[in-house]
Scaffold this motif. Structure first.
Motif, PDB file in Angstrom:
ATOM      1  N   THR A  92      14.076  49.642  24.438  1.00 37.23           N
ATOM      2  CA  THR A  92      14.571  48.908  23.045  1.00 37.23           C
ATOM      3  C   THR A  92      15.826  49.168  22.939  1.00 37.23           C
ATOM      4  OG1 THR A  92      12.293  49.772  22.461  1.00 37.23           O
ATOM      5  CG2 THR A  92      14.188  49.340  20.682  1.00 37.23           C
ATOM      6  N   ALA A  93      16.656  50.114  23.154  1.00 38.00           N
ATOM      7  CA  ALA A  93      18.145  50.083  22.941  1.00 38.00           C
ATOM      8  C   ALA A  93      18.862  49.154  23.706  1.00 38.00           C
ATOM      9  CB  ALA A  93      18.660  51.555  23.303  1.00 38.00           C
ATOM     10  N   LEU A  94      18.510  48.923  24.945  1.00 32.46           N
ATOM     11  CA  LEU A  94      19.100  47.840  25.747  1.00 32.46           C
ATOM     12  C   LEU A  94      18.578  46.439  25.174  1.00 32.46           C
ATOM     13  CD1 LEU A  94      17.980  49.159  29.329  1.00 32.46           C
ATOM     14  CD2 LEU A  94      20.391  48.538  28.493  1.00 32.46           C
ATOM     15  N   LEU A  95      17.453  46.050  24.899  1.00 27.74           N
ATOM     16  CA  LEU A  95      17.169  44.907  23.914  1.00 27.74           C
ATOM     17  C   LEU A  95      17.871  44.574  22.827  1.00 27.74           C
ATOM     18  CD1 LEU A  95      15.522  42.239  24.451  1.00 27.74           C
ATOM     19  CD2 LEU A  95      13.714  43.660  23.030  1.00 27.74           C
ATOM     20  N   ASN A  96      17.879  45.713  21.910  1.00 29.14           N
ATOM     21  CA  ASN A  96      18.606  45.556  20.833  1.00 29.14           C
ATOM     22  C   ASN A  96      20.153  45.349  20.837  1.00 29.14           C
ATOM     23  OD1 ASN A  96      16.496  46.038  19.238  1.00 29.14           O
ATOM     24  ND2 ASN A  96      16.763  48.200  18.886  1.00 29.14           N
ATOM     25  N   THR A  97      20.754  46.081  21.797  1.00 24.83           N
ATOM     26  CA  THR A  97      22.031  45.627  22.328  1.00 24.83           C
ATOM     27  C   THR A  97      22.284  44.133  22.747  1.00 24.83           C
ATOM     28  OG1 THR A  97      22.551  47.928  23.127  1.00 24.83           O
ATOM     29  CG2 THR A  97      24.099  46.513  23.941  1.00 24.83           C
ATOM     30  N   ALA A  98      21.426  43.701  23.430  1.00 23.70           N
ATOM     31  CA  ALA A  98      21.814  42.310  24.020  1.00 23.70           C
ATOM     32  C   ALA A  98      21.215  41.224  22.924  1.00 23.70           C
ATOM     33  CB  ALA A  98      20.622  42.062  25.041  1.00 23.70           C
ATOM     34  N   GLU A  99      20.328  41.680  22.014  1.00 22.47           N
ATOM     35  CA  GLU A  99      19.917  40.828  21.062  1.00 22.47           C
ATOM     36  C   GLU A  99      21.192  40.448  19.833  1.00 22.47           C
ATOM     37  OE1 GLU A  99      15.133  41.107  20.957  1.00 22.47           O
ATOM     38  OE2 GLU A  99      16.243  41.987  19.193  1.00 22.47           O
ATOM     39  N   LYS A 100      21.763  41.718  19.694  1.00 26.52           N
ATOM     40  CA  LYS A 100      22.722  41.814  18.564  1.00 26.52           C
ATOM     41  C   LYS A 100      24.076  40.934  19.009  1.00 26.52           C
ATOM     42  CE  LYS A 100      21.676  46.014  16.450  1.00 26.52           C
ATOM     43  NZ  LYS A 100      21.828  47.469  16.216  1.00 26.52           N
ATOM     44  N   HIS A 101      24.525  41.278  20.580  1.00 30.19           N
ATOM     45  CA  HIS A 101      25.608  40.420  21.211  1.00 30.19           C
ATOM     46  C   HIS A 101      25.061  38.854  21.143  1.00 30.19           C
ATOM     47  CE1 HIS A 101      28.812  39.694  23.638  1.00 30.19           C
ATOM     48  NE2 HIS A 101      28.076  38.783  24.382  1.00 30.19           N
ATOM     49  N   ILE A 102      23.988  38.584  21.568  1.00 25.23           N
ATOM     50  CA  ILE A 102      23.475  37.080  21.742  1.00 25.23           C
ATOM     51  C   ILE A 102      23.608  36.644  20.390  1.00 25.23           C
ATOM     52  CG2 ILE A 102      21.685  35.700  22.023  1.00 25.23           C
ATOM     53  CD1 ILE A 102      21.005  37.695  24.361  1.00 25.23           C
ATOM     54  N   GLN A 103      23.034  37.117  19.305  1.00 28.84           N
ATOM     55  CA  GLN A 103      23.115  36.872  17.829  1.00 28.84           C
ATOM     56  C   GLN A 103      24.520  36.482  17.378  1.00 28.84           C
ATOM     57  OE1 GLN A 103      21.092  39.083  14.856  1.00 28.84           O
ATOM     58  NE2 GLN A 103      20.346  37.124  14.071  1.00 28.84           N
ATOM     59  N   SER A 104      25.478  37.329  17.974  1.00 27.97           N
ATOM     60  CA  SER A 104      26.972  37.091  17.326  1.00 27.97           C
ATOM     61  C   SER A 104      27.658  36.309  18.254  1.00 27.97           C
ATOM     62  CB  SER A 104      27.590  38.671  17.836  1.00 27.97           C
ATOM     63  OG  SER A 104      27.971  38.776  19.108  1.00 27.97           O
ATOM     64  N   GLN A 105      27.083  35.592  19.314  1.00 32.65           N
ATOM     65  CA  GLN A 105      27.641  34.611  20.014  1.00 32.65           C
ATOM     66  C   GLN A 105      27.189  33.240  19.356  1.00 32.65           C
ATOM     67  OE1 GLN A 105      29.987  35.046  22.547  1.00 32.65           O
ATOM     68  NE2 GLN A 105      29.914  37.003  21.465  1.00 32.65           N
ATOM     69  N   ASN A 106      26.138  33.372  18.271  1.00 30.25           N
ATOM     70  CA  ASN A 106      25.773  32.318  17.644  1.00 30.25           C
ATOM     71  C   ASN A 106      24.645  31.450  18.445  1.00 30.25           C
ATOM     72  OD1 ASN A 106      27.292  32.515  15.293  1.00 30.25           O
ATOM     73  ND2 ASN A 106      28.890  31.576  16.293  1.00 30.25           N
ATOM     74  N   LYS A 107      24.010  32.308  19.349  1.00 31.65           N
ATOM     75  CA  LYS A 107      22.845  31.608  19.987  1.00 31.65           C
ATOM     76  C   LYS A 107      21.521  31.586  19.104  1.00 31.65           C
ATOM     77  CE  LYS A 107      25.607  31.564  23.796  1.00 31.65           C
ATOM     78  NZ  LYS A 107      26.372  30.204  24.255  1.00 31.65           N
ATOM     79  N   SER A 108      20.762  30.623  19.535  1.00 30.60           N
ATOM     80  CA  SER A 108      19.798  30.596  18.536  1.00 30.60           C
ATOM     81  C   SER A 108      18.365  31.133  19.153  1.00 30.60           C
ATOM     82  CB  SER A 108      19.469  28.917  18.116  1.00 30.60           C
ATOM     83  OG  SER A 108      19.084  28.415  19.289  1.00 30.60           O
ATOM     84  N   THR A 109      18.134  31.061  20.477  1.00 29.91           N
ATOM     85  CA  THR A 109      16.785  31.347  21.149  1.00 29.91           C
ATOM     86  C   THR A 109      16.986  32.164  22.196  1.00 29.91           C
ATOM     87  OG1 THR A 109      15.899  29.316  20.111  1.00 29.91           O
ATOM     88  CG2 THR A 109      14.548  30.681  21.572  1.00 29.91           C
ATOM     89  N   ILE A 110      16.164  33.260  22.392  1.00 30.00           N
ATOM     90  CA  ILE A 110      16.096  33.997  23.594  1.00 30.00           C
ATOM     91  C   ILE A 110      15.093  33.736  24.649  1.00 30.00           C
ATOM     92  CG2 ILE A 110      16.109  36.188  25.034  1.00 30.00           C
ATOM     93  CD1 ILE A 110      17.664  37.255  22.548  1.00 30.00           C
ATOM     94  N   PHE A 111      15.082  33.323  25.687  1.00 29.76           N
ATOM     95  CA  PHE A 111      13.976  32.827  26.575  1.00 29.76           C
ATOM     96  C   PHE A 111      13.993  33.931  27.571  1.00 29.76           C
ATOM     97  CE2 PHE A 111      14.876  28.886  24.800  1.00 29.76           C
ATOM     98  CZ  PHE A 111      13.705  28.296  24.678  1.00 29.76           C
ATOM     99  N   LEU A 112      12.641  34.292  28.211  1.00 32.54           N
ATOM    100  CA  LEU A 112      12.263  35.094  29.468  1.00 32.54           C
ATOM    101  C   LEU A 112      11.198  34.957  30.134  1.00 32.54           C
ATOM    102  CD1 LEU A 112      10.138  37.767  28.811  1.00 32.54           C
ATOM    103  CD2 LEU A 112      11.737  38.150  27.087  1.00 32.54           C
TER     104      LEU A 112
END
Length: 144
Positions: A92-112
């Protein structure tokens, strides 16, 4: 535990941790070639890769992402947690770190992409719990 940006000195320990995690899932451990050179495959392209490090300086988790061709979306890669440390908040900590950074880069969707087979039931449940939806078999996404 702390989450850090990838450093080359942790490469071999990260690879070992991922191979152990795959083995614990009952999979034949195989090496994903992108892991051999995180700098070229992620960082140099403007993407990111993080590691979870324990108090002894050992890698206990990883996650990265790559930007998709449309530049607005990303694909999450290599979210692994050391097999004997699951359910302690590391993923969860890893995912939250990634999501916050991705959002700060103005990305709109995460796929996996999930693997095929029953051994991925934990991953599917983890991502569902964190707001991801399955839009095709073994493929999940989350709008930011």
């Amino acid at each position: 535990m702390k989450i850090i940006e990838f450093e080359d000195k942790y490469r071999d320990d990260m690879i070992f941790m991922i191979l152990e995690a795959k083995n614990a899932l009952g999979r034949v451990p195989g090496l994903n070639l992108d892991l051999l050179d995180i700098q070229s495959n992620y960082i140099a392209k403007g993407d990111m890769f993080w590691l979870a490090i324990d108090d002894n300086g050992r890698v206990i988790g990883s996650v990265g992402y790559s930007t998709n061709d449309n530049k607005k979306d990303v694909t999450l890669h290599r979210l692994f947690v050391k097999y004997n440390l699951k359910r302690q908040g590391i993923g969860t900590a890893l995912l939250n770190t990634a999501e916050k950074h991705i959002q700060s880069q103005n990305k709109s969707t995460i796929f996996l992409n999930l693997g095929i087979g029953k051994e991925w039931f934990e991953s599917r449940a983890f991502y569902n719990k964190n707001g991801y939806i399955e839009y095709e078999p073994n493929k999940m996404m989350k709008f930011l």
